[in-house]
Design a protein around this motif. Sequence first.
Motif, mmCIF file in Angstrom:
data_model
loop_
_atom_site.group_PDB
_atom_site.id
_atom_site.type_symbol
_atom_site.label_atom_id
_atom_site.label_comp_id
_atom_site.label_asym_id
_atom_site.label_seq_id
_atom_site.Cartn_x
_atom_site.Cartn_y
_atom_site.Cartn_z
ATOM 1 N N LEU A 83 0.721 -1.336 -0.136
ATOM 2 C CA LEU A 83 -0.013 0.041 -0.112
ATOM 3 C C LEU A 83 0.820 1.170 0.037
ATOM 4 O O LEU A 83 0.470 2.221 -0.861
ATOM 5 C CB LEU A 83 -0.961 -0.020 1.164
ATOM 6 N N PRO A 84 1.975 1.279 0.806
ATOM 7 C CA PRO A 84 2.838 2.595 0.798
ATOM 8 C C PRO A 84 3.373 2.971 -0.543
ATOM 9 O O PRO A 84 3.062 4.287 -1.120
ATOM 10 C CB PRO A 84 3.832 2.456 1.791
ATOM 11 N N VAL A 85 3.690 1.997 -1.167
ATOM 12 C CA VAL A 85 4.559 2.162 -2.488
ATOM 13 C C VAL A 85 3.443 2.395 -3.297
ATOM 14 O O VAL A 85 3.541 3.442 -4.594
ATOM 15 C CB VAL A 85 5.153 1.000 -2.978
ATOM 16 N N THR A 86 2.267 2.046 -3.508
ATOM 17 C CA THR A 86 1.114 2.119 -4.396
ATOM 18 C C THR A 86 0.643 3.641 -4.347
ATOM 19 O O THR A 86 0.272 4.382 -5.139
ATOM 20 C CB THR A 86 0.093 1.137 -4.131
ATOM 21 N N VAL A 87 0.675 3.948 -2.809
ATOM 22 C CA VAL A 87 -0.141 5.404 -2.643
ATOM 23 C C VAL A 87 1.008 6.303 -3.236
ATOM 24 O O VAL A 87 0.568 7.461 -3.995
ATOM 25 C CB VAL A 87 -0.087 5.542 -1.026
#
Length: 349
Positions: free
Chosen positions: A121-125
């Motif tokens: 999720l963090p990388v996607t965000v």
Amino acid sequence: MAQAAALQSSRMLRILLLEDSALDAELVTEALLASGLTVFVERVVLEEEFAGMLRDGSWDLVLADYLLPGFDGLHALALARTQRPELPFVFVSGALGEEVAVEALKRGATDYVLKDRLDRLPVTVLGALAEARERTQKRESQETLQKLLDERTSLLHELDHRVKNNLQLLLSLIGIEIRHAEDEATGRVLGRMRERLQALGAAHRDLYDGNGSSRFDVSSFARGLCQELTVSIADVAIVPEFDLEAIEVEAAKAAPMALLFNEIVVNALTHAYRERHGKLKIAMHVRDGRLTFQLSDDVFSPEEKQAAQEGASGTVLKGLARQLDASVEWPADDPTVLVRVLMPVQEVG
């Protein structure tokens, strides 16, 4: 720690989270905080809440579950794209099949993450935010370019207007001088100057007729010039005929080409067609980067050909031909051809 530092945002991210499960909302928030991101997460559940929050322009990102009470994620995506089309929208769901994911991306979702892979999720965000910034920068660049283009177009229109007015003023002044000329010779000289200015005006008109200022439709100009001159010159009953290719050249050649063609056609009508009917056959084509402009009739007598060549404004023709790197020929061995102009051109596509 190194990964957290790499993912650290320079400011707090405001995230609107559409999620009906309080536990899942905590897990999403924890996954973002654990990576080093500084976030403020506002959780909403109902459609009315979500629509109302979207009106707040301070959100950086939307994270949304797919299955929601009373409506679904695709409907939420449609609302977001209607109210905030530039806002990144990422699905975070445990029930997002491949077909649904593809459909969501087609409808404008930025990306998606499965709930059993919240480590992504963090990388996607950050990827979604970077993509949004890139889109924003691209749009702003396009808007800046469009503004510059609009300003340039406005300046060109103003310049076009002023040139037309100044040409018309000069034509009016020359008309006054012609009416008050003390002798016929002076009137003829002024008349030739007026014809040249009219040729320049016609070239300018064709150049700024909506095609922009980078190309000059030389074949269209030649046709219009010959039609106007065969009608306007006194004591001439000539029918123009055309064999013209569609040719456009760089705008820088417009003025000298207009003057050269005008000089040749006026000279021919004045000296080579004296006291007879005939045809003004104009041919123009380009072969291997060379433009040929040819003026002919069924036949010219030797006297007519000599009168035309001797009557040509030698200094004017030589100056214009030199500017265009052109050659002007008066073929003595072909009674049908009066004059031929050859010049190098670079056609504009």
